[in-house]
Design an enzyme around this catalytic site. Structure first.
Site: not given
Length: 158
Positions: A82, A90
């Site tokens: 996840c 990022h």
């Protein structure tokens, strides 16, 4: 992902599947793992505890999956993780690296690696996709893995 299709047990009796699951965001990834294992159990596919490997995060999943594939012990690998978008780039780098890494390993080896790595904009979206229901993305990744293995076997025998 594919639809949650049921494959007959005769197609999967000798199917050996590994699972790589990210330890990052375990509230979500534990739900994905539960969904994947539930689907596999319904198909009569047992996953040995030593075939479930933790990864620190989504970025590390492709290397661990590649190592599992190269062991020659597995017909497919379900990859669960996840990545939730934050305030920096990022999210994009990790999501892109994980997806390309898994696709490269799968194409290079001919072994199905399924992408059960959520890439969501919010934590709520991630949680919704990891609930114990028919829309669980871990369940869908497991179904895609089994279906792909079955299709490859059918192609190989004809």
């Amino acid at each position: 992902m594919t639809q949650d299709k049921t494959v007959t047990r005769g197609d999967t009796t000798e199917t050996r599947i590994a699972i790589v699951v990210s330890r990052f965001n375990t509230e979500v990834t534990s739900g994905l793992l539960k969904g994947a294992l539930a689907y596999l159990g319904e198909q009569g596919i047992a996953v040995r505890p030593d075939a479930i490997k933790d990864a620190p995060g989504a970025f590390e999943i492709p290397l661990i999956a590649q190592t599992l594939v190269r062991s020659g012990r597995f017909d497919g690998v379900i990859c669960l993780g996840c990545v939730v978008k934050g305030e920096t780039a990022h999210f994009e780098y990790i999501s892109d690296a994980a997806s390309k890494g898994l696709m490269n390993v799968s194409l290079e080896t001919g072994v199905p690696l399924t992408f059960g790595i959520l890439t969501t904009y919010t934590q709520d979206q991630a949680i919704a996709r990891s609930l114990d229901d028919a829309h669980n993305k871990g369940r869908e990744a497991a179904a895609a893995c089994v279906e792909t293995i079955t299709t490859i076997r059918q192609i190989s025998t004809h």
